[in-house]
Write an enzyme that holds these catalytic residues in place. Structure first.
Site, mmCIF file in Angstrom:
data_model
loop_
_atom_site.group_PDB
_atom_site.id
_atom_site.type_symbol
_atom_site.label_atom_id
_atom_site.label_comp_id
_atom_site.label_asym_id
_atom_site.label_seq_id
_atom_site.Cartn_x
_atom_site.Cartn_y
_atom_site.Cartn_z
ATOM 1 N N SER A 19 0.803 -1.220 0.000
ATOM 2 C CA SER A 19 0.000 0.000 0.000
ATOM 3 C C SER A 19 0.842 1.278 0.000
ATOM 4 O O SER A 19 0.339 2.329 -0.372
ATOM 5 C CB SER A 19 -0.971 0.007 1.193
ATOM 6 N N HIS B 16 2.291 4.456 4.270
ATOM 7 C CA HIS B 16 1.328 5.152 3.405
ATOM 8 C C HIS B 16 1.812 6.572 3.103
ATOM 9 O O HIS B 16 1.806 7.020 1.964
ATOM 10 C CB HIS B 16 -0.032 5.227 4.089
#
Length: 330
Positions: free
Chosen positions: A186, A238
């Site tokens: 991610s 992230h």
């Protein structure tokens, strides 16, 4: 969310009926010439999906729950899968392997990167997932985001953004989270989201409905970053991936200003003087400087064994906000 304090990088787009601006990259605004007739065929993104799924099968094969599980936290899940069966849900609620298996196969672990010269973990962790749920969420997100980008900009640029953003996420994660392992794609996915945002900003003049597209994209990014404050989700990966992709977008996804393609074959006195606008050049230079400085400083701090939390006492709240329902001790 595997084991004791292990971290999954969540997903760049939690698949809870969130939708991407479908018309954002479709050239349905004011900019059709030169791009609508020359879209790339997307093959890299599907190959990345296949590679991640294949890697997860390998992880579960190596994990071999029936052989290595001690039964202390319950029985293996889906025993009919044999050695591919999952760890007990009390140990890993994402239907996946043990944390020791992930660590063995290349999960990001600060101590091994810094003190055991295993810098390759900054890359390998991008290809590992904590469970089926983690894998599915990330791969669906990659398909929704990546295929459209690859069709518009080609596999080389999208591949570079994906990989470098993943590494950027790993660096920031290792600087702030040093007592847990971390896995997941991610960070790279957030890099693609960041690149979408910078692409819209740097190519601002060629789009119609740009305010609506910008608002939609910012809302999507904000929601996904907000999810990262939950425990056991590595929001530093992230954030690092997003910032890396945001800067890379200015460098790699720049497009000629509106009207340049149409007028380049006209007489010289009717052409636009420059292929790109002044603000595009400014964005490019600033982004290049920030990207080089950011990666250089990050890598130096990492391999010197620095703990970034000592330089930023409040930054840990970016990855986990304690509440009455959970703590953030790890």
């Amino acid at each position: 969310m595997v084991g004791n304090g292990d971290l999954e990088r969540g997903t760049a787009t939690k698949s809870r009926n969130q939708s991407y601006p479908q018309s954002y990259y479709a050239s349905g605004g004011t900019y059709d010439v030169g791009y609508s007739d020359s879209q790339w065929t997307s093959w890299l993104v599907p190959m990345i999906v296949v590679a991640n799924v294949a890697m997860f099968v390998v992880i579960m094969f190596v994990n071999n729950c029936p052989k290595h599980h001690d039964g202390f936290q319950g029985e293996c899940v889906a025993k009919f899968l044999g050695r591919l069966s999952f760890q007990p849900l009390r140990e890993n609620p994402l239907f996946g392997p043990s944390s020791s298996t992930l660590e063995k196969l290349g999960a990001l672990e600060w101590d091994k990167v810094v003190h055991q010269n295993q810098a390759w973990r900054l890359i390998t962790c991008i290809w590992l997932h904590a469970g089926v749920i983690h894998l599915l969420a990330n791969m669906l997100s990659l398909v929704f985001i990546g295929i459209r980008l690859e069709q518009q900009f080609g596999f080389v640029r999208v591949g570079l953004i994906y990989l470098l953003s993943g590494i950027g996420g790993s660096i920031l994660s290792a600087l702030f989270i040093q007592r847990s392992i971390s896995v997941g794609a991610s960070g790279a996915l957030f890099g693609l989201l960041g690149a979408m945002l910078s692409e819209l900003l740097t190519n601002w003049t060629i789009y119609s409905n740009k305010a609506a597209a910008l608002f939609t994209l910012v809302v999507i990014i904000a929601i996904n970053l907000a999810v990262g404050i939950l425990p056991h989700v590595d929001n530093f990966a992230h954030i690092g991936g997003f910032l890396s992709g945001f800067l890379l977008g200015f460098l790699l996804l720049i497009r000629p200003q509106f009207g340049w393609l149409e007028r380049r074959h006209l007489p010289a006195d009717t052409r636009l003087k420059s292929k790109y606008t002044v603000h595009q050049y400014v964005f490019w230079v600033v982004a290049a400087i920030l990207l080089i400085v950011g990666f250089t400083v990050g890598l130096i701090m990492l391999f010197k064994g620095e703990n970034a939390n000592k330089h930023c006492s409040w930054c840990h709240y970016l990855s986990c906000v304690p509440t009455s329902r959970w703590s953030c001790n790890n």
